[in-house]
Scaffold this motif. Structure first.
Motif, PDB file in Angstrom:
ATOM      1  N   GLY A 624      11.009   7.936   3.591  1.00  0.00           N
ATOM      2  CA  GLY A 624      11.423   8.346   4.928  1.00  0.00           C
ATOM      3  C   GLY A 624      11.696   7.139   5.800  1.00  0.00           C
ATOM      4  N   SER A 625      11.109   7.147   7.001  1.00  0.00           N
ATOM      5  CA  SER A 625      11.298   6.027   7.932  1.00  0.00           C
ATOM      6  C   SER A 625      10.045   5.179   8.058  1.00  0.00           C
ATOM      7  N   THR A 626       9.161   5.260   7.060  1.00  0.00           N
ATOM      8  CA  THR A 626       7.875   4.562   7.163  1.00  0.00           C
ATOM      9  C   THR A 626       7.976   3.070   6.844  1.00  0.00           C
ATOM     10  N   GLN A 627       9.074   2.630   6.190  1.00  0.00           N
ATOM     11  CA  GLN A 627       9.220   1.216   5.844  1.00  0.00           C
ATOM     12  C   GLN A 627      10.531   0.694   6.426  1.00  0.00           C
ATOM     13  N   ARG A 628      10.524   0.593   7.741  1.00  0.00           N
ATOM     14  CA  ARG A 628      11.760   0.198   8.436  1.00  0.00           C
ATOM     15  C   ARG A 628      11.985  -1.311   8.335  1.00  0.00           C
ATOM     16  N   LEU A 629      13.267  -1.724   8.235  1.00  0.00           N
ATOM     17  CA  LEU A 629      13.637  -3.131   8.355  1.00  0.00           C
ATOM     18  C   LEU A 629      13.816  -3.522   9.817  1.00  0.00           C
ATOM     19  N   LYS A 630      14.219  -2.550  10.641  1.00  0.00           N
ATOM     20  CA  LYS A 630      14.357  -2.752  12.082  1.00  0.00           C
ATOM     21  C   LYS A 630      13.333  -1.848  12.782  1.00  0.00           C
TER      22      LYS A 630
END
Length: 666
Positions: A624-630
């Motif tokens: 999902g969005s748990t390992q964002r680069l930004k």
């Protein structure tokens, strides 16, 4: 590019022939051409001529040697090199093993002058004719040859790669497969020494199938089979007076099919163990064979005749005294009166201190093939080589490669005029005494027209350092096999190919995705190839892996990248792959988690199906969005950066889990 073009196939031809057969006349003759001689212009390699080889046994000139020594003492290297070159140019046959040190010294002087190519010419001569240990010469030669060495890929690696690539249905299976000529030609006894007529529809060969006398003595005879509707007819013995109570074999036939040269052995009128004979076809039958006489035949073994394309020169093998080694290639020239002249030695470039046998002159080109165990690049006991005649001299022999030459012995061969097929005798490893006749497509290294040079280097586009890998060439016009090679330590490679054809180059390695290049060969070519090496510590992120909003279906635009990954996994069966899907922060987190998992699994299924991979080589996970680069998605570009698929290639040594792939790696 069609995916089958990435596939390269291989031949494995391991000829394990009994060495005792060399003492009989069981060698092959030549195929006669059906067209005029064509010109082949390979690069001249600086090979010198030695006019005294057939004039005197040994050349010695004390005054000239003293002049060379004085020049050396004065360190006048140019004068010493010129004087020594003139002296060596006067060598007779015995000089090559008695004065090997002079060949070595001349090579050193050329190397001192900065001419490595000319130095190698004389180092090669010293090594091929040494009768003592010359470790220093070998080291000198190896140091110069290293940058140009042919690093052929072992046959086991060939077969592994072929098997892995078969996993992809669109790849074609190997075309280069040897084919037995069948029971119509082969017998339970030994069959060998094939030769073809000009139209390649008649095969004459030697066989030991016949027994004579109450004690069952083997009677070696010549047999004939005809090609009818792509099948060979039952072989029949040539009639009398060709076959006799003595042993006959190793024939070659003229272009018009009316003159037959062959060897006859152990006969009362023979000068030696085996002699060369000739018979002509007149009024529907063969005439009584005539010996070529004492000028050609010796008191030793003379056999394996082959005609030049102009039919004015006959080449053959002999172990007579006065040669360079155990057996040499000799030749005789037809005189104006129709008789054959005194036999002459072919010289020190082709002949070595060891054995050269089984000569075969191509019917259309000035290319001589022969078997040797004394050349410097050798895969087994006896290997087949080719040498070109350029400006009146024979060039350094070229090994025709591992697709023909195996760990055993290769001889007994002939090539049709179109250079499409090679005919040879072959024995299975466990049945070394039972020779049978086979044919297979002629690979590139054996092609007479493969004289156009292609060379290049593969460099990492970031570090500018050379890369390692295997380079393969595919002839897309003719389907001719080309033996693959390893890239050298400096990233370079080279091949000799046929001008005018179209090719695909494939370079593979665990360190980068396959490099592919199509090219049409019009002249000698130099190329520089760049690619990015894989950093296994970092994930691979491809910009064109972009899904439709809120969907997990694979888009056609993704296929090229995913196909490359599938091919990589097929080529490297011990590697594993980790796929992780990621979304931006928009929308419901639970939905995004499920969507990222679905996308990762969709990619996994696509790669597994495309490569027909075994299960458990690829793991997929959605985050999902748990390992964002930004961390903050201030712009749409920030959101796009977070919406990504990461691929991690896992090397075998880095993988703690049991490998689920088949076979071995590189």
């Amino acid at each position: 590019m069609p995916r089958f073009l990435r596939f390269f196939s291989v031949l494995l031809v391991v000829f394990l022939l009994p060495h005792l057969a060399l003492r009989a006349q069981q060698k092959k003759g030549t195929a006669a051409g059906k067209l005029s001689v064509r010109t082949v212009r390979p690069r001249a390699d600086g090979t010198p001529t030695f006019p005294n080889v057939n004039r005197l046994a040994y050349y010695h000139n004390k005054k000239a040697l003293r002049e060379i020594q004085r020049a050396e003492k004065r360190k006048n290297w140019t004068a010493a090199r010129n004087l020594l070159g003139t002296y060596v140019g006067q060598f007779g046959i015995e000089n090559f093993y008695r004065d090997t040190n002079l060949l070595w010294r001349l090579g050193q002087l050329w190397e001192k002058a900065g001419n490595a190519d000319q130095a190698k010419v004389y180092y090669r001569l010293a090594l091929k004719h040494r009768r003592q240990d010359l470790k220093k010469v070998q080291l000198y030669y190896d140091s110069l040859e290293q940058k140009d060495a042919d690093l052929y890929v072992p046959l086991k690696v060939y077969y592994d790669l072929v098997e892995y690539r078969k996993n992809i249905a669109s790849f074609r299976p190997p075309k280069g497969v040897y084919t037995s000529m069948g029971d119509a030609v082969n017998s339970p006894a030994e069959d060998y020494g094939p030769t073809l007529n000009a139209d390649a529809n008649q095969l004459i060969f030697s066989s030991k199938r016949k027994m004579r006398g109450i004690h069952g003595v083997v009677d070696e005879d010549l047999y004939l089979s005809r090609r009818e509707n792509e099948l060979w007819t039952d072989a029949e013995p040539l009639p009398k007076p060709i076959n006799s109570p003595y042993n006959e074999g190793s024939a070659c036939i003229s272009k018009d099919g009316k003159t037959l040269f062959f060897a006859r052995c152990e006969c009362p009128t023979c000068h030696g163990n085996c002699d060369l004979y000739v018979s002509t076809f007149k009024d529907g039958q063969w005439t009584m064979p005539k010996s070529l006489g004492a000028g050609v035949n010796s008191g030793a073994w003379d056999s394996q005749p082959t005609l030049s394309p102009g039919e004015d020169t006959l080449y053959f093998a002999s172990d007579r005294l006065g040669g360079f080694g155990l057996s040499d290639i000799w030749f005789t020239v037809k005189q104006k009166n129709g008789q054959w002249g005194r036999a002459q030695n072919l010289g020190p470039t082709v002949n070595t201190r060891e054995s050269e046998v089984s000569p075969f002159y191509h019917p259309l080109y000035h290319v001589l093939y022969f078997s040797s165990r004394g050349q410097l690049l050798n895969f087994g006991d006896f290997d087949i080589y080719k040498t070109y005649r350029t400006r009146g001299r024979w060039q350094e022999p070229i090994n025709i490669g591992p697709l023909v030459n195996g760990k055993g012995s290769e001889y007994y061969f002939t090539i049709d005029g179109d250079s499409k097929s090679l005919y040879y005798a072959r024995s299975e490893e466990k049945e070394m005494k039972n020779l049978d006749l086979y044919s297979f497509p002629l690979p590139m290294e054996a092609q007479p027209l493969a004289v156009t040079h292609v060379e290049g280097a593969l460099i990492d586009s970031v570090s500018q350092k050379p890369l390692n890998g295997i380079v393969s060439i595919i002839d897309t016009d003719n389907g001719i096999e080309v033996a693959s090679k390893y890239l050298r330590d400096d990233g370079t490679f080279d091949f000799d190919l046929i001008e005018g054809s179209h090719y695909v180059m494939l370079i593979q390695s665990p360190d980068f995705f396959s490099v592919e290049k199509k090219f049409a060969l019009k002249a000698d070519t130099v190329m520089k190839l760049m690619t990015n090496s894989i950093d296994y510590k970092l994930p691979l992120i491809f910009k064109n892996i972009e899904f439709d909003q809120d969907k997990a279906a694979i888009r056609p635009s993704m296929h090229p990248v995913l196909d490359r990954i599938a091919v990589f996994m097929v080529d490297h069966p011990t590697f594993r792959l980790s796929i992780s899907g990621h979304t931006d922060t928009k929308g419901d987190p639970d939905f995004n988690m499920t969507l990222s998992q679905d996308r990762a699994e969709a990619i996994r299924r696509y790669i597994e199906q495309k490569g027909k991979l075994k299960p458990n080589r690829i793991e997929s996970m959605g985050y999902g969005s748990t390992q964002r680069l930004k961390d903050i998605e201030a712009t749409e570009e920030d959101a796009r950066t977070n919406r990504r698929v990461e691929f991690r290639l896992i090397k075998p040594e880095d993988d703690k889990k049991p490998d689920a792939g088949a076979g071995s790696g590189w």
